[in-house]
Design a protein around this motif. Structure first.
Motif, PDB file in Angstrom:
ATOM      1  N   ALA A 157       0.831  -1.205   0.000  1.00  0.00           N
ATOM      2  CA  ALA A 157       0.000   0.000   0.000  1.00  0.00           C
ATOM      3  C   ALA A 157       0.865   1.254   0.000  1.00  0.00           C
ATOM      4  CB  ALA A 157      -0.931  -0.007   1.210  1.00  0.00           C
ATOM      5  N   ALA A 158       1.913   1.268   0.812  1.00  0.00           N
ATOM      6  CA  ALA A 158       2.799   2.438   0.876  1.00  0.00           C
ATOM      7  C   ALA A 158       3.542   2.620  -0.439  1.00  0.00           C
ATOM      8  CB  ALA A 158       3.783   2.280   2.034  1.00  0.00           C
ATOM      9  N   VAL A 159       4.015   1.524  -1.006  1.00  0.00           N
ATOM     10  CA  VAL A 159       4.744   1.595  -2.279  1.00  0.00           C
ATOM     11  C   VAL A 159       3.821   2.077  -3.392  1.00  0.00           C
ATOM     12  CG1 VAL A 159       5.921   0.226  -4.044  1.00  0.00           C
ATOM     13  CG2 VAL A 159       6.432  -0.150  -1.626  1.00  0.00           C
ATOM     14  N   ALA A 160       2.591   1.543  -3.428  1.00  0.00           N
ATOM     15  CA  ALA A 160       1.639   1.959  -4.466  1.00  0.00           C
ATOM     16  C   ALA A 160       1.297   3.438  -4.337  1.00  0.00           C
ATOM     17  CB  ALA A 160       0.374   1.109  -4.376  1.00  0.00           C
ATOM     18  N   LEU A 161       1.204   3.923  -3.109  1.00  0.00           N
ATOM     19  CA  LEU A 161       0.910   5.340  -2.907  1.00  0.00           C
ATOM     20  C   LEU A 161       2.062   6.206  -3.404  1.00  0.00           C
ATOM     21  CD1 LEU A 161      -1.090   7.408  -1.821  1.00  0.00           C
ATOM     22  CD2 LEU A 161      -0.003   7.187   0.429  1.00  0.00           C
ATOM     23  N   ASP A 162       3.297   5.786  -3.140  1.00  0.00           N
ATOM     24  CA  ASP A 162       4.461   6.519  -3.663  1.00  0.00           C
ATOM     25  C   ASP A 162       4.444   6.526  -5.186  1.00  0.00           C
ATOM     26  OD1 ASP A 162       5.375   7.043  -1.126  1.00  0.00           O
ATOM     27  OD2 ASP A 162       6.918   5.470  -1.133  1.00  0.00           O
ATOM     28  N   LEU A 163       4.130   5.365  -5.766  1.00  0.00           N
ATOM     29  CA  LEU A 163       4.096   5.263  -7.223  1.00  0.00           C
ATOM     30  C   LEU A 163       3.002   6.163  -7.793  1.00  0.00           C
ATOM     31  CD1 LEU A 163       5.083   3.915  -9.836  1.00  0.00           C
ATOM     32  CD2 LEU A 163       3.446   2.064  -9.395  1.00  0.00           C
ATOM     33  N   ARG A 164       1.827   6.148  -7.171  1.00  0.00           N
ATOM     34  CA  ARG A 164       0.722   6.995  -7.626  1.00  0.00           C
ATOM     35  C   ARG A 164       1.108   8.472  -7.563  1.00  0.00           C
ATOM     36  NH1 ARG A 164      -3.557   9.928  -5.402  1.00  0.00           N
ATOM     37  NH2 ARG A 164      -5.466   9.900  -6.657  1.00  0.00           N
TER      38      ARG A 164
END
Length: 208
Positions: A157-164
């Motif tokens: 979730a944290a990685v996806a948020l950074d990517l977004r």
């Protein structure tokens, strides 16, 4: 910004029973077209939208209580189209790394075709809770990469948020600062995927 009315811009005949939903969809379609041209929802007027579908301005209120509600409905439709494009692109790839990459590139392709709508989607003050759907799908895609061992282990979730954050910011900057000598989007997206997700991308010949 005024938009031309339909060629048959005479008084619109009342919808037959059960056709109210069709008029609502026509209002949304008109709003989508105008927002794409305006690239700013503050410039959209209900009067102009009503004129585009040949109804009185007061009739719009039968379907939308205010301008913000119409903008939100228009953006929800557009966002759903973008999410579907990303889902289809991801589904076409068996490799989880390429699937995540395809999702990001499909989003970028949609933005290239609809820059004005994307500006409204991310710069408007109108609430758009439906945008969380894209993040949820990205979290799942990142998790699949981690589970397959083609991305660094961690909090998906944290990685996806950074990517977004990186992708949305980069796309917005390209729209708002076209004079910058931006690198090809694919190259920049790959750097995000490698540095933020720890993705192991297949060798170049295997990529699409």
């Amino acid at each position: 910004m005024d938009h031309p009315t339909r060629p048959d811009s005479g008084p619109r005949r009342p919808n037959a029973r059960g056709q109210g939903d069709r008029l609502r969809e026509e209002l949304i379609s008109a709003a989508v077209r105008m927002l794409g041209d305006l690239a700013d929802d503050e410039s959209l007027s209900l009067r102009a939208v009503a004129r585009a579908v040949s109804i009185s301005p007061t009739s719009v209120y039968l379907y939308f209580p205010d301008r913000d509600a119409l903008v939100a409905a228009a953006m929800e439709r557009c966002h759903a189209e973008m999410v579907q494009a990303a889902d289809d692109a991801e589904a076409a790839e068996a490799d989880p790394a390429l699937a995540l990459r395809a999702r990001v590139l499909a989003q970028a392709a949609w933005v290239q075709e609809h820059p004005g709508l994307y500006k409204v989607m991310h710069e408007s003050t109108v609430g758009m809770p439906f945008k969380e759907v894209l993040l949820t799908r990205t979290v799942a895609a990142v998790q699949r990469c981690m589970s397959a061992g083609v991305a660094s282990p961690g909090d998906a979730a944290a990685v996806a948020l950074d990517l977004r954050t990186a992708v949305v910011g980069m796309l917005s900057l390209r729209i708002n600062e076209p004079e910058v000598a931006w690198p090809p989007f694919t190259e920049q997206a790959d750097r995000f995927l490698v540095k933020l997700v720890g993705l192991v991308l297949p060798a170049e010949p295997a990529r699409r």
